[in-house]
Design an enzyme around this catalytic site. Structure first.
Site, PDB file in Angstrom:
ATOM      1  N   CYS A  79       0.658  -1.168   0.084  1.00  0.00           N
ATOM      2  CA  CYS A  79      -0.079  -0.066  -0.075  1.00  0.00           C
ATOM      3  C   CYS A  79       0.855   1.312  -0.137  1.00  0.00           C
ATOM      4  CB  CYS A  79      -1.020  -0.119   0.974  1.00  0.00           C
ATOM      5  SG  CYS A  79      -2.543   1.290   0.968  1.00  0.00           S
ATOM      6  N   HIS A 185      -3.700  -4.723  -0.408  1.00  0.00           N
ATOM      7  CA  HIS A 185      -3.287  -5.295   0.926  1.00  0.00           C
ATOM      8  C   HIS A 185      -3.360  -6.821   0.946  1.00  0.00           C
ATOM      9  CE1 HIS A 185      -3.087  -1.793   3.530  1.00  0.00           C
ATOM     10  NE2 HIS A 185      -4.180  -1.181   2.725  1.00  0.00           N
ATOM     11  N   GLU A 187      -2.574  -8.959   3.265  1.00  0.00           N
ATOM     12  CA  GLU A 187      -3.037  -9.453   4.558  1.00  0.00           C
ATOM     13  C   GLU A 187      -4.585  -9.328   4.725  1.00  0.00           C
ATOM     14  OE1 GLU A 187      -2.505  -4.920   5.243  1.00  0.00           O
ATOM     15  OE2 GLU A 187      -1.627  -6.420   4.034  1.00  0.00           O
TER      16      GLU A 187
END
Length: 203
Positions: A79, A185, A187
């Protein structure tokens, strides 16, 4: 061991949990010695480019990152962390990046049609460019990942390894040598995101 760089911004512990989910040891640290001893580095980041870049310089971690990349260590930016890999950002002024990948960060409002929400928030499909980069070893063209951003990487065509469509093509991932970055992202991107992190650890 993967070191997640702690300079005061980023989804640090959700990233650590993601590595745990794929069985990879990861530590969150601002210790330059730990960063130097790590096998791989992750540069996270959320918020404003200028503030984040200033924090990285204040801690001296910018120099550690540049030195370790120069020695061949693998680095992934995520990001805002990806944006900071580039030369410069035009987010609320003009701010210097790490200069590890050639290009600039510009507002998506410059290129997307009026009426589309800013920031771009949500799931969008990856369009893998050229020969599949090693971080995409376990994913396919069209797989969806999670974005939250108002700025995008531009002037970096030679380094774009994936883009996404949001009224216009927007850079989704970049790579140059031992450095790569994801605007999205991993994650927060479910199985696809975990697959990308796993592939990074195998590079």
């Amino acid at each position: 061991m993967v070191a997640i760089i702690d300079y005061g911004v980023g989804n640090l512990f959700s990233l650590k949990s993601s590595f745990a989910a794929i069985g990879v040891e990861a530590t969150v640290t601002d210790d330059s010695d730990v960063l130097r001893s790590a096998d791989r580095l992750i540069l996270p980041g959320v918020g404003a480019f200028g503030d984040a870049a200033a924090k990285l310089r204040t801690t001296g971690l910018d120099k550690v990152i540049i030195d370790e990349v120069g020695k061949g260590k693998k680095l992934m930016g995520i990001c805002l962390g990806m944006q900071m890999l580039l030369d410069k950002s035009f987010e609320y002024g003009e701010h210097k990046g790490l200069g590890l990948i050639r290009g600039n960060i510009r507002p998506i409002s410059d290129v997307i049609p009026e009426g589309l929400p800013i920031p771009q928030i949500g799931w969008n499909a990856l369009r893998i460019k050229g020969e599949k980069h090693p971080i995409f070893k376990y994913v396919n063209d069209g797989d969806c990942v999670y974005f939250v951003h108002s700025y995008y990487a531009s002037d970096c065509d030679e380094s774009v390894i994936a883009d996404t469509e949001y009224g216009a093509p927007l850079t989704a991932a970049v790579a140059s040598g031992n450095v790569c970055g994801c605007q999205f992202h991993p994650e927060k991107s479910g199985k696809v995101g975990l697959a990308i992190l796993r592939a990074f650890c195998e590079m």
